[in-house]
Design a protein around this motif. Sequence first.
Motif, PDB file in Angstrom:
ATOM      1  N   ALA A   1       0.189   3.838   2.397  1.00 21.89           N
ATOM      2  CA  ALA A   1      -1.139   3.487   2.906  1.00 21.89           C
ATOM      3  C   ALA A   1      -2.146   4.628   2.739  1.00 21.89           C
ATOM      4  O   ALA A   1      -3.078   4.732   3.507  1.00 21.89           O
ATOM      5  CB  ALA A   1      -1.066   3.049   4.372  1.00 21.89           C
ATOM      6  N   GLN A   2      -1.908   5.481   1.744  1.00 21.61           N
ATOM      7  CA  GLN A   2      -2.794   6.619   1.487  1.00 21.61           C
ATOM      8  C   GLN A   2      -3.027   7.452   2.743  1.00 21.61           C
ATOM      9  O   GLN A   2      -4.065   8.086   2.918  1.00 21.61           O
ATOM     10  CB  GLN A   2      -4.146   6.144   0.927  1.00 21.61           C
ATOM     11  CG  GLN A   2      -4.042   5.455  -0.424  1.00 21.61           C
ATOM     12  CD  GLN A   2      -5.386   5.011  -0.943  1.00 21.61           C
ATOM     13  OE1 GLN A   2      -6.145   4.361  -0.217  1.00 21.61           O
ATOM     14  NE2 GLN A   2      -5.691   5.353  -2.176  1.00 21.61           N
TER      15      GLN A   2
ATOM     16  N   GLN B   1       0.846  -1.195   0.000  1.00 24.60           N
ATOM     17  CA  GLN B   1       0.000   0.000   0.000  1.00 24.60           C
ATOM     18  C   GLN B   1       0.882   1.246   0.000  1.00 24.60           C
ATOM     19  O   GLN B   1       0.922   2.003   0.955  1.00 24.60           O
ATOM     20  CB  GLN B   1      -0.922   0.007   1.211  1.00 24.60           C
ATOM     21  CG  GLN B   1      -1.910  -1.135   1.241  1.00 24.60           C
ATOM     22  CD  GLN B   1      -2.868  -0.971   2.392  1.00 24.60           C
ATOM     23  OE1 GLN B   1      -3.515   0.063   2.527  1.00 24.60           O
ATOM     24  NE2 GLN B   1      -2.966  -1.972   3.224  1.00 24.60           N
ATOM     25  N   ALA B   2       1.615   1.445  -1.057  1.00 26.50           N
ATOM     26  CA  ALA B   2       2.466   2.616  -1.182  1.00 26.50           C
ATOM     27  C   ALA B   2       2.603   2.949  -2.654  1.00 26.50           C
ATOM     28  O   ALA B   2       2.349   2.128  -3.520  1.00 26.50           O
ATOM     29  CB  ALA B   2       3.839   2.348  -0.560  1.00 26.50           C
ATOM     30  N   ARG B   3       2.991   4.191  -2.925  1.00 24.74           N
ATOM     31  CA  ARG B   3       3.141   4.627  -4.301  1.00 24.74           C
ATOM     32  C   ARG B   3       4.181   5.729  -4.347  1.00 24.74           C
ATOM     33  O   ARG B   3       4.441   6.426  -3.369  1.00 24.74           O
ATOM     34  CB  ARG B   3       1.816   5.166  -4.855  1.00 24.74           C
ATOM     35  CG  ARG B   3       1.132   6.132  -3.923  1.00 24.74           C
ATOM     36  CD  ARG B   3      -0.174   6.623  -4.478  1.00 24.74           C
ATOM     37  NE  ARG B   3       0.045   7.543  -5.568  1.00 24.74           N
ATOM     38  CZ  ARG B   3       0.361   8.824  -5.375  1.00 24.74           C
ATOM     39  NH1 ARG B   3       0.500   9.284  -4.145  1.00 24.74           N
ATOM     40  NH2 ARG B   3       0.548   9.638  -6.391  1.00 24.74           N
ATOM     41  N   ALA B   4       4.806   5.864  -5.482  1.00 29.72           N
ATOM     42  CA  ALA B   4       5.773   6.936  -5.672  1.00 29.72           C
ATOM     43  C   ALA B   4       5.666   7.427  -7.094  1.00 29.72           C
ATOM     44  O   ALA B   4       5.388   6.664  -8.014  1.00 29.72           O
ATOM     45  CB  ALA B   4       7.191   6.451  -5.385  1.00 29.72           C
ATOM     46  N   GLU B   5       5.861   8.741  -7.260  1.00 33.93           N
ATOM     47  CA  GLU B   5       5.869   9.345  -8.581  1.00 33.93           C
ATOM     48  C   GLU B   5       7.202  10.036  -8.785  1.00 33.93           C
ATOM     49  O   GLU B   5       8.041  10.099  -7.886  1.00 33.93           O
ATOM     50  CB  GLU B   5       4.719  10.356  -8.705  1.00 33.93           C
ATOM     51  CG  GLU B   5       3.340   9.758  -8.513  1.00 33.93           C
ATOM     52  CD  GLU B   5       2.250  10.817  -8.596  1.00 33.93           C
ATOM     53  OE1 GLU B   5       2.568  11.952  -8.982  1.00 33.93           O
ATOM     54  OE2 GLU B   5       1.099  10.487  -8.268  1.00 33.93           O
ATOM     55  N   GLU B   6       7.402  10.547  -9.957  1.00 36.72           N
ATOM     56  CA  GLU B   6       8.624  11.290 -10.223  1.00 36.72           C
ATOM     57  C   GLU B   6       8.703  12.477  -9.265  1.00 36.72           C
ATOM     58  O   GLU B   6       7.765  13.263  -9.155  1.00 36.72           O
ATOM     59  CB  GLU B   6       8.628  11.789 -11.669  1.00 36.72           C
ATOM     60  CG  GLU B   6       9.905  12.545 -12.027  1.00 36.72           C
ATOM     61  CD  GLU B   6       9.895  12.997 -13.470  1.00 36.72           C
ATOM     62  OE1 GLU B   6      10.828  13.717 -13.854  1.00 36.72           O
ATOM     63  OE2 GLU B   6       8.955  12.637 -14.199  1.00 36.72           O
ATOM     64  N   ALA B   7       9.811  12.561  -8.571  1.00 39.45           N
ATOM     65  CA  ALA B   7       9.949  13.584  -7.539  1.00 39.45           C
ATOM     66  C   ALA B   7      10.051  14.967  -8.152  1.00 39.45           C
ATOM     67  O   ALA B   7      10.669  15.149  -9.197  1.00 39.45           O
ATOM     68  CB  ALA B   7      11.184  13.308  -6.679  1.00 39.45           C
ATOM     69  N   LEU B   8       9.411  15.926  -7.504  1.00 35.93           N
ATOM     70  CA  LEU B   8       9.509  17.322  -7.910  1.00 35.93           C
ATOM     71  C   LEU B   8      10.496  18.002  -6.980  1.00 35.93           C
ATOM     72  O   LEU B   8      10.250  18.168  -5.787  1.00 35.93           O
ATOM     73  CB  LEU B   8       8.132  17.995  -7.822  1.00 35.93           C
ATOM     74  CG  LEU B   8       7.018  17.366  -8.672  1.00 35.93           C
ATOM     75  CD1 LEU B   8       5.709  18.114  -8.421  1.00 35.93           C
ATOM     76  CD2 LEU B   8       7.368  17.404 -10.149  1.00 35.93           C
TER      77      LEU B   8
ATOM     78  N   ARG C   1      -6.896   9.074   1.331  1.00 36.62           N
ATOM     79  CA  ARG C   1      -7.034   9.810   0.074  1.00 36.62           C
ATOM     80  C   ARG C   1      -5.690   9.873  -0.634  1.00 36.62           C
ATOM     81  O   ARG C   1      -4.676  10.205  -0.039  1.00 36.62           O
ATOM     82  CB  ARG C   1      -7.538  11.228   0.349  1.00 36.62           C
ATOM     83  CG  ARG C   1      -7.574  12.092  -0.905  1.00 36.62           C
ATOM     84  CD  ARG C   1      -8.139  13.454  -0.604  1.00 36.62           C
ATOM     85  NE  ARG C   1      -7.862  14.400  -1.667  1.00 36.62           N
ATOM     86  CZ  ARG C   1      -8.189  15.681  -1.633  1.00 36.62           C
ATOM     87  NH1 ARG C   1      -8.818  16.154  -0.572  1.00 36.62           N
ATOM     88  NH2 ARG C   1      -7.894  16.481  -2.637  1.00 36.62           N
ATOM     89  N   THR C   2      -5.698   9.554  -1.913  1.00 36.63           N
ATOM     90  CA  THR C   2      -4.482   9.586  -2.711  1.00 36.63           C
ATOM     91  C   THR C   2      -4.142  11.020  -3.076  1.00 36.63           C
ATOM     92  O   THR C   2      -4.987  11.770  -3.563  1.00 36.63           O
ATOM     93  CB  THR C   2      -4.648   8.754  -3.989  1.00 36.63           C
ATOM     94  OG1 THR C   2      -4.941   7.392  -3.630  1.00 36.63           O
ATOM     95  CG2 THR C   2      -3.379   8.790  -4.819  1.00 36.63           C
ATOM     96  N   LEU C   3      -2.893  11.392  -2.822  1.00 36.13           N
ATOM     97  CA  LEU C   3      -2.428  12.737  -3.146  1.00 36.13           C
ATOM     98  C   LEU C   3      -1.339  12.650  -4.206  1.00 36.13           C
ATOM     99  O   LEU C   3      -0.516  11.719  -4.193  1.00 36.13           O
ATOM    100  CB  LEU C   3      -1.857  13.441  -1.903  1.00 36.13           C
ATOM    101  CG  LEU C   3      -2.780  13.618  -0.697  1.00 36.13           C
ATOM    102  CD1 LEU C   3      -2.015  14.272   0.451  1.00 36.13           C
ATOM    103  CD2 LEU C   3      -4.000  14.439  -1.056  1.00 36.13           C
ATOM    104  N   SER C   4      -1.310  13.622  -5.102  1.00 32.16           N
ATOM    105  CA  SER C   4      -0.216  13.706  -6.059  1.00 32.16           C
ATOM    106  C   SER C   4       1.012  14.285  -5.355  1.00 32.16           C
ATOM    107  O   SER C   4       0.901  14.878  -4.273  1.00 32.16           O
ATOM    108  CB  SER C   4      -0.604  14.594  -7.231  1.00 32.16           C
ATOM    109  OG  SER C   4      -0.724  15.941  -6.810  1.00 32.16           O
ATOM    110  N   VAL C   5       2.174  14.122  -5.984  1.00 33.24           N
ATOM    111  CA  VAL C   5       3.386  14.676  -5.393  1.00 33.24           C
ATOM    112  C   VAL C   5       3.275  16.186  -5.255  1.00 33.24           C
ATOM    113  O   VAL C   5       3.730  16.781  -4.267  1.00 33.24           O
ATOM    114  CB  VAL C   5       4.623  14.281  -6.225  1.00 33.24           C
ATOM    115  CG1 VAL C   5       5.851  15.049  -5.762  1.00 33.24           C
ATOM    116  CG2 VAL C   5       4.877  12.785  -6.112  1.00 33.24           C
ATOM    117  N   ALA C   6       2.649  16.834  -6.235  1.00 34.39           N
ATOM    118  CA  ALA C   6       2.471  18.284  -6.147  1.00 34.39           C
ATOM    119  C   ALA C   6       1.620  18.653  -4.941  1.00 34.39           C
ATOM    120  O   ALA C   6       1.912  19.617  -4.220  1.00 34.39           O
ATOM    121  CB  ALA C   6       1.820  18.803  -7.435  1.00 34.39           C
TER     122      ALA C   6
END
Length: 617
Positions: free
Chosen positions: A435-436, A409-416, A572-577
Amino acid sequence: MPQIRRLPENLVNRIAAGEVVERPAAALKELVENAIDAGATRVDIALKLGGLDGIEVTDDGCGMTADEMALALERHATSKLPDEAIEQVTTLGFRGEALPSIASVARLSIESRPRGADEGWRRVVDHGRVVEEGPAALPVGTRIRVDHVFANVPARRKFLRTPRSEYAACHDVVRRLAMARPDVGFSFSNDGRRIVQVQPGEDVATRVSRLVARELADNAVEVDVLRGPAEAPIRMTGIAGLPTYNRGVADHQYLFVNGRPVKDRLLTGAVRGAYSDMLARDRHAVLALFLDVPPEEVDVNVHPAKTEVRFRDPAMVRGIIVSGLRDALASGDKRSAQTPDAGAMGAWMREGDAPRVPDGENLARDNRSVFAGLGWQQRERPQTPPVYREMEGSILSGPATLDPGFAPQARAEEALEQPGDAEHFPLGAARGQIAQTYIVAEAADGLVIVDQHAAHERLTLERLKSAGAEEGITRSQALLLPEVVEMEEADCDRIEEAAEKLGTFGLSVERFGPDAMLVRAMPAALKRADPGKLLQDIADDIARNGDALLLGEKLDLVLATMACHGSVRAGRTLSVAEMNALLREMERTPRSGQCNHGRPTWVKLSMDDVEKLFGRH
């Protein structure tokens, strides 16, 4: 008919002892206060059996001559009131009852040598009777020993508690007096075991941290406030723990008025009000506050033990404490109590384990252990299938595929990348979400984990407060039909007297008969509140704290509830921004280090700790 008679001196002293010396700790308090008032720079205290069998206090103060010693053992004799202006008293003790009262219920030995004298003098009083006196050899100062408290008064002796309980009470007395005078050195021992050892000349923050908890210094802010009229200002200094550094009981709140330790409901209520929107109701702040008030503005002669005081203007004093504490916490409020949880850290450590590829059952068990240690909950499944479907020869032989039923239960996007340096962005750059619920960020000096709901709850509350300050959160909302609230006559009197002040908060009330109040308007933020319950709570607050109203604090509690409902929820899922925007707002917002219930909004694992986890140190 019984005849009126004058009570004998020994009985008078025993009655006075019942007020002043109800237990060994009370006797110890009087003796140490005398030592401080004598100008001592060092006070040494030794107990035997928690003070039940012996109390010895030695100081290097001014000392006494033989004649002064004899006079000190008489009732109402004191050197601490040079004239009859009792309202101007600046010493700790002044009643002149302590020594004769103690001597009437114990064996009291006094040895003292004043400055300039070749030798000292000794006098021993056993339960009110002088049994010995003569010259004594000792350095300049005074040594007093009290043996067998209430030994000849069994009715009082049986009400004393266990040696452990009596020792704890004595320890608290020493701790408070040592805090009050950081310029004086103290040593304190019980049955030969050294408990306290502090040197003279320490600053207040250092002294308090040594006596309460060493980690307090890293989890507190210093307080220094000067308020009130220029001709009679009130100063408040001390050290206040961050809301995240709290206790389940209020026994670590130390309050002082003009250097005198006190336990006063007005002051404790003000402390509770200052932390009202930063702590859960069952948690209590850790602090030490020192109020310096003009002597004519406070009555210290309220209680025989001098632990209660009465202020001429209690509302002003309460306001100084509430606003002063909030201002001080706002200066260090972006911090969060960072004492690592030993259980959580222990769950990470796997010292001595050889590197291995776990099977599904062991990996699941290890994961549950780690997440449980961190206070996180891992998603449960009916069965635990093998995590790796295929693994041939070596972990390097090819990519293994994860069972989709056990997806992390984890996620990663391109870091800003964030502009600027770590000083301006101490919470770092967001790298992912777990875990959101938890934002993982990389700071220059470590790994930061943020509870997104707790953080956003605090941000929302501060935004509401800020908007209220600009737009008038306490504006009135007129009721379509004025509401009659029936109350006891005494409560109606209290509300009526405070009506003008209540009006400044947007609550418009007026008297409606002997036992009722008429509510014409409510504060806009409380428009859904029950007027009857609100007025009753306010009346209770006035009864408890005098004219120091808590309506402003009630508004804060209402806003805290609104903030909770208007915040980003866990899950709630949040974007990196979005995550980075949350981090940046936390860095700008007051009190962002804790949520509205006193829990931390973020924790940090330093790079040194991270490297230790992997055996690099």
